[in-house]
Design a protein around this motif. Structure first.
Motif, PDB file in Angstrom:
ATOM      1  N   SER A  87       0.802  -1.372   0.110  1.00 50.55           N
ATOM      2  CA  SER A  87       0.270   0.023   0.163  1.00 50.55           C
ATOM      3  C   SER A  87       1.175   1.196  -0.190  1.00 50.55           C
ATOM      4  CB  SER A  87      -0.518   0.187   1.361  1.00 50.55           C
ATOM      5  OG  SER A  87      -1.869  -0.913   0.714  1.00 50.55           O
ATOM      6  N   GLY A  88       2.031   1.494   0.429  1.00 48.68           N
ATOM      7  CA  GLY A  88       3.110   2.479   0.958  1.00 48.68           C
ATOM      8  C   GLY A  88       3.329   2.765  -0.058  1.00 48.68           C
ATOM      9  N   VAL A  89       3.739   1.500  -1.376  1.00 47.10           N
ATOM     10  CA  VAL A  89       4.659   1.992  -2.474  1.00 47.10           C
ATOM     11  C   VAL A  89       3.249   2.520  -3.763  1.00 47.10           C
ATOM     12  CG1 VAL A  89       5.646   0.683  -4.447  1.00 47.10           C
ATOM     13  CG2 VAL A  89       5.848   0.174  -2.272  1.00 47.10           C
ATOM     14  N   ILE A  90       2.346   1.596  -3.400  1.00 42.86           N
ATOM     15  CA  ILE A  90       1.217   2.114  -4.239  1.00 42.86           C
ATOM     16  C   ILE A  90       0.873   4.128  -4.431  1.00 42.86           C
ATOM     17  CG2 ILE A  90      -1.529   2.369  -4.663  1.00 42.86           C
ATOM     18  CD1 ILE A  90      -1.534  -0.837  -4.274  1.00 42.86           C
ATOM     19  N   VAL A  91       1.318   4.028  -2.566  1.00 41.35           N
ATOM     20  CA  VAL A  91       1.077   5.724  -2.147  1.00 41.35           C
ATOM     21  C   VAL A  91       1.549   6.177  -2.716  1.00 41.35           C
ATOM     22  CG1 VAL A  91       0.081   7.295  -0.255  1.00 41.35           C
ATOM     23  CG2 VAL A  91      -1.051   5.364  -0.794  1.00 41.35           C
ATOM     24  N   ILE A  92       3.170   6.259  -2.377  1.00 37.57           N
ATOM     25  CA  ILE A  92       3.847   6.507  -3.135  1.00 37.57           C
ATOM     26  C   ILE A  92       4.473   6.813  -4.455  1.00 37.57           C
ATOM     27  CG2 ILE A  92       6.763   7.429  -3.305  1.00 37.57           C
ATOM     28  CD1 ILE A  92       5.350   8.076  -0.199  1.00 37.57           C
ATOM     29  N   PHE A 137      13.086   9.077  -3.367  1.00 36.02           N
ATOM     30  CA  PHE A 137      14.307   8.452  -2.406  1.00 36.02           C
ATOM     31  C   PHE A 137      14.161   9.087  -1.225  1.00 36.02           C
ATOM     32  CE2 PHE A 137      16.790  10.502  -7.000  1.00 36.02           C
ATOM     33  CZ  PHE A 137      17.325   8.831  -6.515  1.00 36.02           C
ATOM     34  N   ILE A 138      13.334  10.012  -0.551  1.00 34.27           N
ATOM     35  CA  ILE A 138      12.469  10.259   0.440  1.00 34.27           C
ATOM     36  C   ILE A 138      12.264   8.993   1.477  1.00 34.27           C
ATOM     37  CG2 ILE A 138      11.547  11.818   2.067  1.00 34.27           C
ATOM     38  CD1 ILE A 138      11.425  13.928   0.040  1.00 34.27           C
ATOM     39  N   PHE A 139      11.429   8.357   0.073  1.00 32.81           N
ATOM     40  CA  PHE A 139      10.986   6.686   1.124  1.00 32.81           C
ATOM     41  C   PHE A 139      12.118   6.120   0.991  1.00 32.81           C
ATOM     42  CE2 PHE A 139       8.261   3.176  -0.411  1.00 32.81           C
ATOM     43  CZ  PHE A 139       7.333   2.774   0.241  1.00 32.81           C
ATOM     44  N   PHE A 140      12.481   5.943   0.100  1.00 32.45           N
ATOM     45  CA  PHE A 140      13.572   4.901   0.464  1.00 32.45           C
ATOM     46  C   PHE A 140      14.551   4.948   1.897  1.00 32.45           C
ATOM     47  CE2 PHE A 140      11.931   2.800  -3.625  1.00 32.45           C
ATOM     48  CZ  PHE A 140      11.232   2.265  -3.713  1.00 32.45           C
ATOM     49  N   GLY A 141      15.115   6.255   1.714  1.00 35.07           N
ATOM     50  CA  GLY A 141      15.888   6.918   2.454  1.00 35.07           C
ATOM     51  C   GLY A 141      14.623   6.482   4.138  1.00 35.07           C
ATOM     52  N   MET A 142      13.998   7.225   4.288  1.00 32.58           N
ATOM     53  CA  MET A 142      12.871   6.845   5.232  1.00 32.58           C
ATOM     54  C   MET A 142      12.930   5.867   6.069  1.00 32.58           C
ATOM     55  SD  MET A 142      13.436   9.892   6.470  1.00 32.58           S
ATOM     56  CE  MET A 142      11.794   9.072   8.279  1.00 32.58           C
ATOM     57  N   ILE A 143      13.192   4.797   5.142  1.00 37.70           N
ATOM     58  CA  ILE A 143      12.493   3.229   4.704  1.00 37.70           C
ATOM     59  C   ILE A 143      14.139   2.594   5.748  1.00 37.70           C
ATOM     60  CG2 ILE A 143      12.839   0.346   3.608  1.00 37.70           C
ATOM     61  CD1 ILE A 143      10.858   1.566   2.209  1.00 37.70           C
ATOM     62  N   LEU A 144      16.011   2.997   4.974  1.00 35.30           N
ATOM     63  CA  LEU A 144      16.399   2.724   5.006  1.00 35.30           C
ATOM     64  C   LEU A 144      17.262   3.510   7.246  1.00 35.30           C
ATOM     65  CD1 LEU A 144      18.261   3.419   2.338  1.00 35.30           C
ATOM     66  CD2 LEU A 144      18.575   0.702   3.259  1.00 35.30           C
TER      67      LEU A 144
END
Length: 86
Positions: free
Chosen positions: A29-34, A71-78
């Motif tokens: 769901s997060g990937v779809i929203v992003i 970049f922000i999305f995957f950066g926050m996951i890391l």
């Protein structure tokens, strides 16, 4: 002693603490929203930039801001995985 005065054995159920480590939204769901947000942000940015900068540079800025959301999305996951590391 009356029989009604006897204490009944209590069934104590094991109460678990609420899980605080579970995500409130699934990764799918997060990937779809992003994806929706990044496409929308890219289109809106391009629409605003094209009249001022020209077609090519306007599209560049739209793609740049759309990719920036990822970049922000995957950066926050890391960051989250680094901070929750046990």
């Amino acid at each position: 002693m009356p029989t009604s005065a006897k204490k009944k054995p209590e069934n104590k159920k094991h109460v678990e603490a609420p899980a605080t480590n579970k995500p409130w939204i699934s990764m799918r769901s997060g990937v779809i929203v992003i994806a929706i947000v990044s496409i929308g942000m890219g289109i809106l940015t391009a629409l605003q930039a094209i009249p001022l900068k020209g077609l090519v540079e306007g599209i560049f800025w739209g793609v740049f801001f759309g990719i920036g959301i990822w970049f922000i999305f995957f950066g926050m996951i890391l960051v989250n995985r680094f901070l929750r590391k046990k």
